[in-house]
Design an enzyme around this catalytic site. Structure first.
Site, PDB file in Angstrom:
ATOM      1  N   ALA A  92       2.508   6.228  -8.140  1.00  0.00           N
ATOM      2  CA  ALA A  92       4.236   6.316  -8.717  1.00  0.00           C
ATOM      3  C   ALA A  92       4.440   6.229  -9.980  1.00  0.00           C
ATOM      4  O   ALA A  92       5.146   6.697 -10.676  1.00  0.00           O
ATOM      5  CB  ALA A  92       5.059   5.626  -7.774  1.00  0.00           C
ATOM      6  N   ASP A 142      -1.239  10.612  -2.395  1.00  0.00           N
ATOM      7  CA  ASP A 142      -0.185   9.790  -2.987  1.00  0.00           C
ATOM      8  C   ASP A 142       0.353  10.408  -4.169  1.00  0.00           C
ATOM      9  O   ASP A 142       1.652  10.220  -4.566  1.00  0.00           O
ATOM     10  CB  ASP A 142      -0.830   8.292  -3.256  1.00  0.00           C
ATOM     11  CG  ASP A 142      -1.997   8.554  -4.025  1.00  0.00           C
ATOM     12  OD1 ASP A 142      -2.597   9.303  -4.227  1.00  0.00           O
ATOM     13  OD2 ASP A 142      -2.557   7.320  -4.341  1.00  0.00           O
ATOM     14  N   GLY A 145       0.917  -1.271   0.049  1.00  0.00           N
ATOM     15  CA  GLY A 145       0.056   0.223  -0.025  1.00  0.00           C
ATOM     16  C   GLY A 145       0.823   1.283   0.013  1.00  0.00           C
ATOM     17  O   GLY A 145       0.462   2.397   0.390  1.00  0.00           O
ATOM     18  N   LEU A 146       1.823   1.100  -0.531  1.00  0.00           N
ATOM     19  CA  LEU A 146       2.883   2.487  -0.611  1.00  0.00           C
ATOM     20  C   LEU A 146       2.687   3.235  -1.849  1.00  0.00           C
ATOM     21  O   LEU A 146       3.143   4.373  -1.970  1.00  0.00           O
ATOM     22  CB  LEU A 146       4.259   2.005  -0.806  1.00  0.00           C
ATOM     23  CG  LEU A 146       4.852   1.173   0.779  1.00  0.00           C
ATOM     24  CD1 LEU A 146       6.688   1.040   0.593  1.00  0.00           C
ATOM     25  CD2 LEU A 146       4.900   2.143   1.827  1.00  0.00           C
ATOM     26  N   GLY A 147       1.779   2.900  -2.689  1.00  0.00           N
ATOM     27  CA  GLY A 147       1.112   3.823  -3.537  1.00  0.00           C
ATOM     28  C   GLY A 147       1.805   3.417  -4.983  1.00  0.00           C
ATOM     29  O   GLY A 147       2.442   4.407  -5.549  1.00  0.00           O
ATOM     30  N   SER A 148       1.711   2.126  -5.559  1.00  0.00           N
ATOM     31  CA  SER A 148       2.355   2.038  -7.054  1.00  0.00           C
ATOM     32  C   SER A 148       1.620   2.585  -8.040  1.00  0.00           C
ATOM     33  O   SER A 148       2.173   3.092  -9.162  1.00  0.00           O
ATOM     34  CB  SER A 148       2.450   0.457  -7.224  1.00  0.00           C
ATOM     35  OG  SER A 148       1.256  -0.294  -7.282  1.00  0.00           O
ATOM     36  N   SER A 149       0.247   2.871  -7.979  1.00  0.00           N
ATOM     37  CA  SER A 149      -0.405   3.202  -9.145  1.00  0.00           C
ATOM     38  C   SER A 149      -0.150   4.771  -9.142  1.00  0.00           C
ATOM     39  O   SER A 149       0.076   5.269 -10.546  1.00  0.00           O
ATOM     40  CB  SER A 149      -1.965   2.980  -9.039  1.00  0.00           C
ATOM     41  OG  SER A 149      -2.265   2.971  -7.807  1.00  0.00           O
TER      42      SER A 149
END
Ligand code: MEV
Length: 281
Positions: free
Chosen positions: A77, A114, A71-75
């Protein structure tokens, strides 16, 4: 050429930020890399970035130094990194505006916190459609514990929306209380008063509990960290799973990491306050 953008962690103000209240987010050292090639990860976001700023037939492959599951925000980034590739001279603001539109088109929901972290990097005080303010902080003594459960952000946002519809005054009061502690957290973070910032995390967690987004597993990791000497701890992000964070003095860090693992969590090693989107050498 290769570009990259950082993942993020929400420090304060999740959920309230969706309704126009402030939050504090930090970019993390785990990064998502984009170069020309066949899309392997988040193809929808890459296609949308190409549609916005690229030419037909262009394609990008993405790879990350972190797992999408945290849940670190790949979309966000991947979208930001792809836009940087397409227009290296674009400003962070231009990249942010276009990437946020793409995220909203595809996901339908989200405050953009994000996206702002991926584009600008650092640690930011953020109010949707209003304020992007970099905070000068240093050496945040943060520990991150992953619950092992992938959270569904959109359904967590929907749960809070439902709660707000049923009990608007109560939820508004919670958001206002969160906003107040975000303002104090901002000042104390700049001053490096991590003990007080930890206590504010505890307060924030109480409000998130009232919103119904915490889980037993998050609570287990939070209380393990607290018992082992953390100044304060909270969930980070939408809730329902993903990660918890805590702040702790140096001499307690090892014991806390162990306590989180014994409680069934996975400690993720990330540095905070990382650089925003960039061209890789
Ligand atoms: C999710 O990580 C944080 C939320 O505030 C959603 C958002 O701001 O987009 C719940």
């Amino acid at each position: 050429m290769k570009t990259s953008a950082p993942g993020k962690l929400m420090l304060f103000g999740e959920h309230a930020v969706v309704y126009g209240y402030p939050c504090i987010v930090t970019a993390v050292s785990e990064r998502l890399y984009v170069s020309e090639g066949v899309p392997t990860q988040d193809p929808k976001f890459i296609e949308a970035a190409v549609k916005a700023w690229g030419k037909p037939g262009m394609n990008f492959s993405a790879s990350s130094s972190f797992s999408g599951k945290f849940g670190l925000g790949s979309s966000s980034a991947v979208t930001v990194a792809a836009l940087k590739f397409l227009r290296p001279m674009a400003t962070n603001r231009e990249i942010f505006d276009t990437a946020y539109k793409i995220i909203l088109d595809i996901q339908g929901k989200g405050s953009g916190f994000d996206v702002v972290a991926a584009a600008y990097g650092g640690t930011l005080y953020y109010i949707k459609d209003k304020t992007i303010e970099p905070l000068a902080i240093s050496d945040m003594p943060l520990i991150v514990g992953y619950t092992g459960i992938k959270a569904d952000t959109v359904s967590m946002i929907e749960n809070v929306a439902k709660k707000k519809k049923e009990n608007p005054q109560k939820v508004e009061r919670i958001f206002e209380a969160i906003a107040k502690l975000v303002e104090e957290a901002k000042i104390k973070m700049i001053g490096g008063d991590w003990e007080r910032v930890g206590i504010l995390m505890d307060f924030n967690q109480e409000y998130l509990r009232d919103l119904g987004v915490s889980t037993q597993k998050l609570e287990d990791l939070i209380s393990a960290a607290k018992k082992a000497g953390a100044w304060g701890a909270k969930l980070s992000g939408a809730g329902g799973g993903d990660c918890m964070i805590c702040l702790a003095p140096n001499d307690k860090q090892q014991a806390i990491r162990k306590a989180i693992e014994e409680a069934g969590g996975e400690v993720i090693d990330v540095d905070t306050d990382a650089e925003g989107v960039r061209i890789e050498k």
